[in-house]
Scaffold this active site. Structure first.
Site, PDB file in Angstrom:
ATOM      1  N   GLU A 293       9.756  46.091  -0.131  1.00 52.33           N
ATOM      2  CA  GLU A 293      11.221  45.968  -0.172  1.00 52.33           C
ATOM      3  C   GLU A 293      11.728  46.010  -1.616  1.00 52.33           C
ATOM      4  OE1 GLU A 293      13.024  46.193   2.460  1.00 52.33           O
ATOM      5  OE2 GLU A 293      11.316  46.099   3.818  1.00 52.33           O
ATOM      6  N   ASP A 374       6.102  52.251  -0.414  1.00 50.84           N
ATOM      7  CA  ASP A 374       4.718  51.834  -0.114  1.00 50.84           C
ATOM      8  C   ASP A 374       3.835  52.018  -1.349  1.00 50.84           C
ATOM      9  OD1 ASP A 374       5.152  51.112   2.496  1.00 50.84           O
ATOM     10  OD2 ASP A 374       4.367  52.961   3.382  1.00 50.84           O
TER      11      ASP A 374
HETATM   12 ZN   LIG Z   1      11.132  50.419   3.623  1.00 51.28          ZN
END
Ligand SMILES: [Zn+2]
Length: 433
Positions: A293, A374
């Protein structure tokens, strides 16, 4: 109102159709969208295979994997049924001149254009919400319950229904009234003023949502002191990320499914973890999820998404300005009196393929951003392995589809399929070693 038999209706439909190119376009758009989504769903069902992907060995047994596929089949079939009914009702409503009938009713109140327009909009919103209610009840209390997800009590369900309706009435009604006023009062450049006003309201709502709107539906508590909080703060500090708060949300109030997200911006920005997520994941897995996030934040995915959406809505208001009071379009929907409010509704039908196309482009960008977040998380936290196990647990807990059809992914997925994410993070983690 006179009674019409079905032959007369069919005859009327053929006459209207032969007379109006707009009607043909609008019906073609509705049918095209329906066929496209149905094709995607059917392909997705066909892509289901009983073999568990090797990455999920130890996470899924044959029985639970079969359950996840049964869940996919049942939700997809239910979606197909609901979509078919909605499409038929919509086409029927257009063809019998439903918009004109509702317009005549609100006009009979004998008030000004803005009041009449807001009444029309609220009537349509109410009708859509109430007609959708049985479907939503079935989905929550039958399907979600059958697969062990539902935790919504009837009391919460009813409260949610009325709260969202009220919010829609107050916010939607006020914004619609403002737009009608601007178009009625500000002349040629009204579309531009409208865009400015709506954009300002949108940004304001995004800013206040975490304080004002979201607490209407859920409880948000700052994450308690302890191992998890320390680990998150340590990571945030290492990234020079100024924390505005990590909150735990009582997602378990409605469902056992779990998630995490970023909300608000500037001073109101916060990271939210579902209580169900915290229950089922290790500290390292949760830090990896938070790192993802924060990756979105650090890579400026949020402001760029806001800018894109502002540019798109500017374009939409420009087109809307061109389509006001188009007699042919009004005839297609059998609406007698020209009006700005009705123009806005009818424009929505013409604009829907554009918005669908934009939605597809947006999900391509979003999937790319998910990979980037990611990679950022795996690299900066050094927790690639925990991230992979976190993603796997999340997929199993939510019975996510591990093998979606590429066409469905292309059309609707805001996140890449989990296997692609796991493989990408795995490559990243291997590189770091
Ligand atoms: Zn995301």
């Amino acid at each position: 109102m006179c009674k019409k038999n079905s032959f007369a209706l069919l005859g009327e439909f053929v006459i209207v159709l032969s007379m109006n190119i707009y009607l043909i376009i609008v019906l073609a758009i509705i049918v095209f969208r329906y066929l496209l989504e149905t094709t995607s769903d059917l392909l997705n069902l066909k892509a289901v295979s009983p073999d568990i992907p090797k990455e999920f060995d130890g996470y899924y047994d044959a029985e639970k994997y079969a359950k996840s596929q049964a869940y996919l089949r049942e939700t997809t079939r239910w979606g197909l049924f609901v979509d078919a009914i909605n499409t038929l009702v919509l086409i029927g409503f257009i063809v019998v001149g439903g918009f004109g009938m509702v317009d005549n009713i609100v006009r009979s109140l004998g008030r000004g254009e803005i009041f009449t327009g807001v009444c029309f909009a609220l009537f349509v919103m109410l009708a859509v919400t109430v007609l959708g209610l049985p479907f939503s009840i079935y989905s929550t209390f039958v399907i979600e319950k059958k697969y062990g997800f539902n935790r919504t009590t009837p009391k919460t369900f009813i409260a949610d229904f009325f709260k969202s309706l009220l919010l829609m009435f107050i916010l939607g009604g006020a914004v619609f009234a403002l737009v009608l006023w601007i178009f009625g009062a500000l002349g040629d450049l009204a579309w531009l003023y409208c865009w400015g006003a709506v954009a300002a309201i949108q940004i304001f709502l995004m800013f206040i949502a975490p304080y004002v709107i979201m607490p209407l539906f859920n409880k948000f508590t700052p994450l308690e002191d302890g191992e998890l909080r320390d680990a998150i703060e340590k990571y945030a500090e290492s990234q020079g990320f100024k924390m505005k708060g990590v909150y735990c949300m009582d997602g378990s109030k409605r469902s056992s499914k779990s998630n995490a997200f970023f909300t608000g911006f500037g001073k109101s920005r916060r990271i939210v973890l579902y209580d169900t997520l915290i229950e089922n994941h290790s500290v390292d897995e949760l830090v990896a999820i938070i790192a993802h996030e924060m990756g979105h934040y650090k890579l400026k995915h949020i402001p760029t998404a806001i800018i894109r959406s502002l540019v798109i809505s500017c374009f939409m208001f420009f087109l809307l300005g061109l389509c006001l009071n188009n007699k042919g379009l009004f005839d297609a929907f059998q609406v007698e009196h020209l009006s700005i409010y009705m123009s806005l509704f009818l424009f929505g039908f013409l604009y829907s393929p554009v918005s669908m196309l934009i939605g597809i482009i947006e999900s391509v960008i979003s999937r790319k951003h998910e990979f980037e977040a990611d990679a950022y998380a795996a690299k900066t936290s050094g927790l690639g392995e925990s991230m992979i196990s976190g993603l796997k647990k999340l997929s199993v807990d939510n019975l996510s589809n591990l093998t979606p059809h590429p066409f469905t992914v292309f059309l609707t997925y805001s996140h890449p399929p989990v296997l692609q994410r796991i493989r990408a993070v795995g490559d990243e983690a291997a590189l770091a070693r």
